[in-house]
Design an enzyme around this catalytic site. Structure first.
Site: not given
Ligand SMILES: Cc1cc2nc3c(=O)[nH]c(=O)nc-3n(C[C@H](O)[C@H](O)[C@H](O)COP(=O)(O)O)c2cc1C
Length: 338
Positions: A88, A118, A223
């Site tokens: 990515q 982000c 999400g």
């Molecule tokens: C600690 C943390 C770091 C993340 N880093 C990235 C990242 O590097 N790139 C990205 O596209 N999304 C990043 N995200 C977003 C996640 O990929 C995801 O979209 C988000 O956590 C929602 O999914 P969930 O509800 O299953 O956690 C990050 C999320 C968290 C909590």
């Protein structure tokens, strides 16, 4: 009315690059990119438990120069054939993207993902990540430049908008039109913290817009997937082709295997995973790194019911500064001494 997905989570899912190069995932359930979490060590351990269709590196931010192959390799780890791991990139413009993608290709990246989600101010204020949700034409230009520079499939990951989902349809159409091979939609706005509930209705809107395009690409919903049963529920309620799981993979790394029909881990298996994770991190980052990562796991962990009725012990472990003491707590649980 809910739409039944045509590609269930236990079927393969394929994406196609500009020149017809096809990449096939064993299933449509992806481990989300998470900066500071999904490094090669964590990813490999989770993938080994089964059920992960694909994964994505933590974001690699491109600013004043192209990324070197050496840096990309550090994020990607050794290439693996069984479960493709995409690289990515996040950039405010296309300037250094083709050279960075070429570097990723040299170290074996099977596909490229672009980050438009982000939310952090330091990224947003530099017009990268989710800031581009307010500029669909720039977002599309970046996707197009990436697609044109490589035969690898290029995917995009977005949130549904900055303060409102008003431009979601426009963004979906722009991503498809620019030649992306797959789109992941995180069902939150940029202004919504991770604690805010995800709104899957927005995924259904994105899917509806995807269906209106002449070129059909897989749409991945992300999400708020907390339980294995949320995987088929998201597919059923939104019509997405796949699911991406973030924090629940830290809470229960077996969520992918369970979504594919495996049973839940035992307490001993969950404790053993934590110990193996600590050892693998220690080999790469030393004792301090191992303690920090183990605590990051403890903050979320619930596999095997490990902290059921023991939230006070979670709190104690988070306060503990002694790696051996934290390990001893988990070791006791592998031996049924808890
Ligand atoms: C600690 C943390 C770091 C993340 N880093 C990235 C990242 O590097 N790139 C990205 O596209 N999304 C990043 N995200 C977003 C996640 O990929 C995801 O979209 C988000 O956590 C929602 O999914 P969930 O509800 O299953 O956690 C990050 C999320 C968290 C909590």
């Amino acid at each position: 009315m809910p739409v039944v997905s045509s590609v269930p989570a236990n079927s393969t899912l394929a994406i196609t690059g500009r020149t017809g190069r096809v990449l096939t995932f064993p299933n449509g359930v992806f481990l989300a990119p998470m900066e500071g979490v999904t490094d090669p060590v964590f990813r490999d351990l989770v993938i080994a438990l089964g059920g992960v269709g694909g994964a994505i590196t933590e974001f690699i931010r491109i600013s004043v120069s192209a990324m070197s192959a050496k840096v990309v390799k550090r994020y990607l780890g050794p290439p693996r054939d069984d479960t493709p791991v995409g690289v990515q990139f996040m950039a405010a413009d296309e300037q250094h993207l083709p050279a960075s993608i070429a570097a990723a290709e040299r170290v074996g990246a099977p596909w490229i993902d672009l980050n438009f989600g982000c939310p952090v101010p330091v990224v947003f204020n530099k017009c990268a990540g989710s800031a581009l949700l307010g500029k669909p034409e720039v977002l599309a230009r970046i996707v197009r430049a990436a697609v044109q520079s490589t035969s690898l499939p290029v995917s995009a990951k977005i949130r549904v908008g900055i303060d409102a989902p008003t431009r979601l349809r426009e963004i979906v159409a722009a991503v498809v039109e620019a030649g992306a091979a797959m789109l992941t939609v995180h069902a939150r706005l940029r202004c919504q913290p991770y604690t805010h509930p995800a709104t899957w209705e927005w995924l259904a809107i994105a899917r509806e817009e995807r269906d209106r395009q002449t070129r059909r690409i897989p749409l991945i919903g992300n999400g708020g997937v907390d339980e294995p049963s949320d995987v088929p529920r998201l597919l059923r309620e939104t019509g997405c082709d796949g699911v991406m799981i973030g924090r629940a993979a830290l809470a229960d790394p077996w969520i992918f295997a369970q979504a594919a029909g495996a049973s839940a881990p035992t307490l001993a298996q969950a404790a053993d995973f934590a110990l193996r994770y600590a050892a693998a991190v220690e080999a790469v980052r030393g004792r301090r790194g191992s303690l920090a990562k183990l605590k990051q796991l403890v903050r979320y962990y619930r596999a095997g019911g490990i902290f059921a009725d023991a939230e006070d012990q979670r709190t104690q472990l988070l306060r503990c500064a002694d790696l051996d003491a934290v390990r001893a707590w988990f070791t006791a649980r592998t031996q049924g001494m808890a």
